[in-house]
Design a protein around this motif. Structure first.
Motif, PDB file in Angstrom:
ATOM      1  N   ARG A 196       0.842  -1.198   0.000  1.00 40.83           N
ATOM      2  CA  ARG A 196       0.000   0.000   0.000  1.00 40.83           C
ATOM      3  C   ARG A 196       0.882   1.254   0.000  1.00 40.83           C
ATOM      4  O   ARG A 196       1.854   1.333   0.751  1.00 40.83           O
ATOM      5  N   PRO A 197       0.546   2.247  -0.804  1.00 36.87           N
ATOM      6  CA  PRO A 197       1.405   3.440  -0.843  1.00 36.87           C
ATOM      7  C   PRO A 197       1.377   4.247   0.451  1.00 36.87           C
ATOM      8  O   PRO A 197       2.358   4.905   0.792  1.00 36.87           O
ATOM      9  N   ARG A 198       0.255   4.184   1.188  1.00 35.10           N
ATOM     10  CA  ARG A 198       0.097   5.004   2.395  1.00 35.10           C
ATOM     11  C   ARG A 198      -0.309   4.144   3.593  1.00 35.10           C
ATOM     12  O   ARG A 198      -1.245   4.493   4.324  1.00 35.10           O
ATOM     13  N   LEU A 199       0.368   3.059   3.819  1.00 41.70           N
ATOM     14  CA  LEU A 199       0.003   2.168   4.918  1.00 41.70           C
ATOM     15  C   LEU A 199       0.104   2.914   6.257  1.00 41.70           C
ATOM     16  O   LEU A 199       1.151   3.466   6.587  1.00 41.70           O
ATOM     17  N   LYS A 201     -10.628  -6.732   2.270  1.00 43.22           N
ATOM     18  CA  LYS A 201     -10.506  -5.472   3.014  1.00 43.22           C
ATOM     19  C   LYS A 201      -9.195  -4.782   2.677  1.00 43.22           C
ATOM     20  O   LYS A 201      -9.146  -3.559   2.513  1.00 43.22           O
ATOM     21  N   SER A 202      -8.116  -5.569   2.585  1.00 43.89           N
ATOM     22  CA  SER A 202      -6.824  -4.987   2.245  1.00 43.89           C
ATOM     23  C   SER A 202      -6.834  -4.405   0.846  1.00 43.89           C
ATOM     24  O   SER A 202      -6.323  -3.290   0.615  1.00 43.89           O
ATOM     25  N   VAL A 203      -7.386  -5.125  -0.103  1.00 46.10           N
ATOM     26  CA  VAL A 203      -7.416  -4.646  -1.488  1.00 46.10           C
ATOM     27  C   VAL A 203      -8.228  -3.350  -1.580  1.00 46.10           C
ATOM     28  O   VAL A 203      -7.817  -2.386  -2.244  1.00 46.10           O
ATOM     29  N   ASN A 254      -8.278   2.524  -1.997  1.00 41.41           N
ATOM     30  CA  ASN A 254      -8.663   3.788  -1.371  1.00 41.41           C
ATOM     31  C   ASN A 254      -7.437   4.657  -1.111  1.00 41.41           C
ATOM     32  O   ASN A 254      -7.483   5.882  -1.260  1.00 41.41           O
ATOM     33  N   ASP A 255      -6.319   4.041  -0.718  1.00 40.47           N
ATOM     34  CA  ASP A 255      -5.050   4.774  -0.595  1.00 40.47           C
ATOM     35  C   ASP A 255      -4.706   5.476  -1.910  1.00 40.47           C
ATOM     36  O   ASP A 255      -4.343   6.658  -1.929  1.00 40.47           O
ATOM     37  N   ILE A 256      -4.801   4.733  -2.995  1.00 37.54           N
ATOM     38  CA  ILE A 256      -4.381   5.264  -4.294  1.00 37.54           C
ATOM     39  C   ILE A 256      -5.264   6.433  -4.716  1.00 37.54           C
ATOM     40  O   ILE A 256      -4.788   7.364  -5.390  1.00 37.54           O
ATOM     41  N   THR A 257      -6.541   6.438  -4.305  1.00 37.67           N
ATOM     42  CA  THR A 257      -7.424   7.553  -4.690  1.00 37.67           C
ATOM     43  C   THR A 257      -6.934   8.886  -4.138  1.00 37.67           C
ATOM     44  O   THR A 257      -7.294   9.944  -4.664  1.00 37.67           O
ATOM     45  N   ALA A 315     -13.520   0.523  -1.891  1.00 34.46           N
ATOM     46  CA  ALA A 315     -12.372   1.208  -2.480  1.00 34.46           C
ATOM     47  C   ALA A 315     -12.704   2.650  -2.834  1.00 34.46           C
ATOM     48  O   ALA A 315     -11.835   3.530  -2.790  1.00 34.46           O
ATOM     49  N   LEU A 316     -13.956   2.905  -3.180  1.00 33.27           N
ATOM     50  CA  LEU A 316     -14.370   4.226  -3.642  1.00 33.27           C
ATOM     51  C   LEU A 316     -14.952   5.088  -2.530  1.00 33.27           C
ATOM     52  O   LEU A 316     -15.456   6.188  -2.800  1.00 33.27           O
ATOM     53  N   ARG A 317     -14.854   4.639  -1.284  1.00 33.02           N
ATOM     54  CA  ARG A 317     -15.566   5.334  -0.212  1.00 33.02           C
ATOM     55  C   ARG A 317     -15.127   6.784  -0.030  1.00 33.02           C
ATOM     56  O   ARG A 317     -15.960   7.662   0.205  1.00 33.02           O
TER      57      ARG A 317
END
Length: 367
Positions: A161-164, A197-199, A204-207, A235-237
């Motif tokens: 994840r880019p922003r874990l 959930k992770s995916v 969502n991180d990438i958004t 993912a789109l939340r």
């Protein structure tokens, strides 16, 4: 009689003195030469002033101080220790050890992270190897995305994840997320909720940095598979909370809502910190056809300097038939968090339906 509510223990107490004793005893059980007193002295120093992650790091360094200098021999001991520890989070000291002392032995260390993740998670540790050799680590993680073990599959997504949260950011993936697409694509219909959930969180991180890239990917998916549809929704939340029209359209709510909002209220109208508010309203369809509605509310928190900052909360998603009415309600406690403090003043509350503010009310927070 006055009811006393006892505060939950701080997260850092996962590594309290009793837990440190447990780690020491279990390590000695698999490595009798382990110097228990020296370990406890090392890890207990200034313990009360250490955060959760500082305590985790301290334990890994304490193990290093009291285990063999030979990395391969120590890994063998840690492999035996992993199933004996009595907390999944505590097992994170093992991949932390690998991140601290195993970067010189890339392949062996990555295999160790794959093994340890089944007991807790290697999500933080694997990021050090992505930073060390991005391409090599990512290739292994693509293989992990096909693994039979759900913990290993999750590690492929969570670790990249880019922003874990609680970890450093991976700037390369914040600029361009395309290298992780094979991992996410392999997992977008995973049978495990733990993996899904992770995916979803990964997308969502990438958004936050590349919203159009995420929308391009999800628009190409078939949402007939319920697992894929679940990932897309979560993912789109963040984009949906912002009223992003493309995200709302993917979720079937890209149209303007044809509704009437009545009996909108927040009670009580005046609250103190710690009180609960009750939001309630009746929603009636004015359309001649069924509508997909995504209903949220935005609470405009008063800031210390006097302005406001909005936070969007989910209410519900529903299909409303022509002329149908529903009662929508939500209770929320107004209390401080480590990430948000409250200040006295008038707090605006907006009702958002399909990304548009259709009604507004207020309550006062007093000193």
């Amino acid at each position: 009689m006055t009811e006393v509510t006892q505060a939950a223990p701080a997260l850092k107490e996962i590594f309290n003195r009793a837990r440190l004793q447990h780690i020491a005893e279990q390590t000695a059980a698999v490595y009798p030469a382990f110097d228990v007193p020296a370990f406890l002295t090392h890890v207990s120093k200034d313990l009360d002033n250490l955060s959760l992650m500082q305590r985790l790091n301290r334990v890994s360094r304490g193990l290093h101080a009291c285990l063999p200098d030979d990395y391969v021999a120590t890994l063998d001991i840690l492999y035996k220790l992993a199933p004996r520890l009595n907390s999944g989070f505590v097992t994170l000291v093992l991949p932390e050890y690998v991140a601290l002392y195993g970067q010189h032995d890339f392949e062996r260390s990555m295999q160790a992270l794959k093994y340890f993740t089944a007991f807790g998670s290697s999500e933080f540790a694997v990021r050090h190897f992505l930073r060390l050799d991005f391409g090599r680590a990512l290739q292994l993680m693509q293989d992990w995305a096909q693994d039979d073990n759900e913990h290993v599959r999750r590690l492929a997504s969570e670790g990249s994840r880019p922003r874990l949260p609680w970890s450093f950011r991976i700037e390369t993936l914040m600029r361009d997320p395309s290298p992780v697409l094979p991992i996410l694509d392999a997992l977008k219909a995973d049978s495990s909720l733990y993996v899904r959930k992770s995916v979803a969180n990964h997308f969502n991180d990438i958004t936050k940095d590349n919203p159009d890239w995420v929308l391009d990917q999800i628009e190409s998916w078939s949402l007939d598979n319920p697992h894929t549809a679940w990932i897309a929704r979560h993912a789109l939340r963040s984009l949906i909370k912002k009223g992003d029209r493309r995200a709302l359209t993917i979720m079937g709510a890209g149209h303007a809502a044809q509704v009437r909002i009545e009996q909108l209220s927040v009670s009580p109208e005046q609250v103190r910190l710690g009180d609960r508010i009750n939001l309630s309203f009746r929603l009636t369809s004015t359309a001649a056809h069924s509508q997909r509605l995504i209903i949220d509310y935005a609470l405009h928190y008063v800031k210390k300097a006097g302005g406001t900052s909005a936070k969007v909360f989910k209410l519900k998603t529903l299909n409303l038939a022509p002329g149908e009415s529903v009662r929508v309600s939500r209770e929320q406690q107004i209390r401080d968090f480590t990430t948000r403090a409250h200040y006295a003043g008038k707090h605006e509350l907006d009702i958002l339906i399909n990304g548009e503010c259709l009604a507004r009310t207020f309550f006062d927070l007093t000193d």
